[in-house]
Scaffold this motif. Structure first.
Motif, PDB file in Angstrom:
ATOM      1  N   LYS A   1     -15.195   0.320  20.878  1.00  0.00           N
ATOM      2  CA  LYS A   1     -14.931   1.756  20.865  1.00  0.00           C
ATOM      3  C   LYS A   1     -14.259   2.171  19.560  1.00  0.00           C
ATOM      4  O   LYS A   1     -13.327   1.535  19.076  1.00  0.00           O
ATOM      5  CB  LYS A   1     -14.031   2.118  22.051  1.00  0.00           C
ATOM      6  N   ASN A   2     -14.767   3.242  18.976  1.00  0.00           N
ATOM      7  CA  ASN A   2     -14.219   3.810  17.739  1.00  0.00           C
ATOM      8  C   ASN A   2     -14.288   2.856  16.548  1.00  0.00           C
ATOM      9  O   ASN A   2     -13.525   2.998  15.586  1.00  0.00           O
ATOM     10  CB  ASN A   2     -12.758   4.251  17.953  1.00  0.00           C
TER      11      ASN A   2
ATOM     12  N   VAL B   1     -21.531  -5.115  14.748  1.00  0.00           N
ATOM     13  CA  VAL B   1     -22.520  -6.178  14.581  1.00  0.00           C
ATOM     14  C   VAL B   1     -22.205  -7.255  15.611  1.00  0.00           C
ATOM     15  O   VAL B   1     -21.147  -7.890  15.557  1.00  0.00           O
ATOM     16  CB  VAL B   1     -22.482  -6.772  13.153  1.00  0.00           C
ATOM     17  N   GLU B   2     -23.121  -7.457  16.537  1.00  0.00           N
ATOM     18  CA  GLU B   2     -22.875  -8.387  17.639  1.00  0.00           C
ATOM     19  C   GLU B   2     -23.025  -9.840  17.200  1.00  0.00           C
ATOM     20  O   GLU B   2     -24.036 -10.212  16.600  1.00  0.00           O
ATOM     21  CB  GLU B   2     -23.861  -8.098  18.774  1.00  0.00           C
TER      22      GLU B   2
ATOM     23  N   LEU C   1     -28.712  -1.699  19.900  1.00  0.00           N
ATOM     24  CA  LEU C   1     -28.248  -1.413  21.252  1.00  0.00           C
ATOM     25  C   LEU C   1     -27.201  -0.315  21.227  1.00  0.00           C
ATOM     26  O   LEU C   1     -26.506  -0.116  20.218  1.00  0.00           O
ATOM     27  CB  LEU C   1     -27.639  -2.677  21.876  1.00  0.00           C
ATOM     28  N   PRO C   2     -27.039   0.413  22.327  1.00  0.00           N
ATOM     29  CA  PRO C   2     -25.949   1.399  22.391  1.00  0.00           C
ATOM     30  C   PRO C   2     -24.594   0.701  22.283  1.00  0.00           C
ATOM     31  O   PRO C   2     -24.404  -0.399  22.801  1.00  0.00           O
ATOM     32  CB  PRO C   2     -26.133   2.038  23.781  1.00  0.00           C
TER      33      PRO C   2
ATOM     34  N   CYS D   1     -24.951   3.116  17.582  1.00  0.00           N
ATOM     35  CA  CYS D   1     -25.694   1.871  17.787  1.00  0.00           C
ATOM     36  C   CYS D   1     -24.936   0.630  17.330  1.00  0.00           C
ATOM     37  O   CYS D   1     -24.087   0.680  16.441  1.00  0.00           O
ATOM     38  CB  CYS D   1     -27.035   1.929  17.069  1.00  0.00           C
ATOM     39  N   MET D   2     -25.290  -0.469  17.962  1.00  0.00           N
ATOM     40  CA  MET D   2     -24.771  -1.785  17.624  1.00  0.00           C
ATOM     41  C   MET D   2     -25.934  -2.653  17.152  1.00  0.00           C
ATOM     42  O   MET D   2     -27.022  -2.630  17.743  1.00  0.00           O
ATOM     43  CB  MET D   2     -24.118  -2.415  18.861  1.00  0.00           C
TER      44      MET D   2
END
Length: 505
Positions: free
Chosen positions: A447-448, A453-454, A438-439, A428-429
């Motif tokens: 990725k990885n 954290v958006e 969110l995914p 999750c994000m």
């Protein structure tokens, strides 16, 4: 307050011939000189020293200041003056004939002298404070007027304290929630002692205004903004200050041009006696770190990272929309700093990421404590909004009345539990923009990555500094151990020494 610049009278820096980008920026032009009153009465990012009310994002339209330094010819005829007997006109006034403007006549008068006349006429006592003497430097300057002596502007109807209407924005405290338990009381006492004070903010603003004046010798059409925790409501007395140097309307290449600009500013800072340790940090967003000797504040200066200005006012709205937000975030930042997980330069969480994590938790509770501002008020936080209007976006956002009546102590305990046992770090994000987990995106930036954290405006990962598994594991461990200890004892001292933290502020 600030010593005179040591670069006065020296030849300007020469423009490099290998960088075409700099030819697009006005460089080494005649410096724009502003009056001391204009500098002192500069408003925080609401106008940000925009002395001519010109949109700050239209740099090509910045007017130059005339050689008269904004002194205007004025007509001294006034309603009060009209009441003077006509027998005194056309001759020298006798000693027993008085008028409300009983001062020496001047053909030219600056805005400062006009205000001083009005102050003297209304309050002789106030007139004695019309000049601030600086004995250590052998010079004087006019002080900022109090809010009472300036034209009053209507207070906005929203929950966010105004930034306009006074030389320095007053830190208006939202009502502090009642403490119903020991843990909540400890958090509130810590907050009230450690939160940033008005004089702390004033020191930062004075340095910002002085540095803008100096930097405009290099880039006359530039502006320096105060951003981050100093303005968003989440600062403490020991908080550093973030500055954004805006040199043009569009973006600046952070890998090359921003570094070049900061290197020029660094050379300038070496010649300023009140700046020490200017250090250029070549990060993804490069910054120039330095310390102001006068205020003792540490500063971070970036170039054209305007997203930091936008998120400052988004976070400022969250800070004041609900009165439990600011105390909770301050104690979380103090806790993370104490446990060594609040330092992006060492591979842990930045303060900005911690703030977003707290806001995300408060949004995602079964009964939310705060709303999703970008969803409910998209017109107030539009990422395309012109820079000079950003501060006005949230002014009409109303106070939020949450049905969640949890105490601050319960919210702190829930925050630790959420990231210790509930949140799925692998998949999750954290998104404050969407108010949910969110995914993780599949792009290389996400990725990885251990923690995602958006950033609410540009969609980047604010926690990208956490790139080592050992640091990630240490962060998760601190959440788990602190939650377990706090739920047993319900005493803030078991996870954060309150007395020592207050002494550090």
């Amino acid at each position: 307050m600030y010593p005179n610049s040591s670069i006065l009278g020296r030849p300007p820096y020469k423009r490099g011939t290998s960088n075409d980008f700099l030819y697009q920026i006005p460089l080494n032009l005649a410096p724009a000189l502003f009056s001391q009153q204009q500098l002192i009465e500069s408003e925080y990012n609401s106008r940000n020293a925009n002395f001519h009310s010109v949109p700050l994002n239209v740099l090509s339209r910045f007017p130059s200041v005339s050689s008269s330094h904004d002194w205007n010819h004025v007509n001294h005829t006034s309603p009060q003056a009209a009441a003077v007997p006509t027998t005194s006109q056309g001759r020298k006034r006798r000693s027993n004939e008085h008028c409300p403007f009983d001062v020496k006549r001047q053909r030219f008068q600056s805005p400062l002298s006009q205000a001083a006349v009005a102050t003297a006429a209304s309050s002789p006592a106030a007139a004695t404070h019309s000049v601030v003497h600086l004995p250590s430097e052998g010079r004087s300057c006019a002080p900022a007027f109090s809010a009472a002596s300036l034209p009053q502007t209507p207070k906005p109807s929203g929950c966010v304290p105004p930034l306009r209407g006074s030389p320095y924005p007053v830190l208006i405290d939202s009502p502090i929630p009642a403490a119903k338990d020991k843990l909540s009381q400890q958090i509130l006492e810590l907050f009230q002692t450690c939160q940033q004070q008005s004089d702390d903010l004033e020191k930062k603003e004075l340095c910002r205004a002085e540095l803008q004046r100096e930097i405009q010798r290099l880039f006359p059409q530039s502006r320096v903004y105060l951003a981050g925790s100093s303005l968003n409501g989440f600062g403490s007395r020991s908080s550093d200050a973030d500055l954004c140097l805006v040199v043009q309307e569009g973006p600046v290449d952070q890998r090359t041009n921003a570094i070049y600009i900061l290197s020029l500013v660094q050379q300038l800072f070496y010649r300023l006696s009140y700046i020490e340790r200017p250090q250029l940090i070549r990060a993804k967003v490069p910054i120039l770190k330095f310390r102001d000797k006068v205020s003792g504040v540490e500063f971070d200066l970036n170039v054209n990272n305007v997203v930091g200005i936008r998120n400052t006012f988004l976070l400022r709205t969250y800070a004041f929309i609900e009165n439990r937000v600011r105390p909770l975030i301050l104690v979380v930042k103090k806790w993370a700093r104490h446990h060594g997980i609040n330092d992006a330069s060492r591979g842990t969480l930045s303060s900005y990421s911690l703030v977003l994590m707290v806001l995300h938790y408060l949004q995602t509770l079964p009964e939310p404590v705060i709303p999703c501002l970008q969803k409910e008020y998209p017109e107030c936080f539009n990422s395309a909004m012109q820079l000079h209007l950003v501060h006005e976006g949230p002014r009409n956002v109303p106070q939020y009345h949450s049905k969640n009546q949890s105490t601050i102590g319960d919210l702190l305990l829930g925050f630790l539990k959420y990231f210790a046992t509930v949140f799925n770090w692998d998949k999750c994000m954290i998104s404050v923009r969407e108010a949910k987990a969110l995914p993780k995106p599949g792009s290389n930036e996400w990725k990885n990555k251990f923690i995602c954290v958006e950033e609410p405006f540009d969609g980047s990962n604010t926690a990208r500094a956490v790139h080592e598994k050992m640091k990630f594991d240490a962060i998760k461990t601190e959440f788990m151990e602190s939650w377990q200890q706090l739920q047993v004892r319900k005493d803030l001292n078991v996870i954060l020494p309150v007395r020592a933290t207050i002494q550090k502020r």
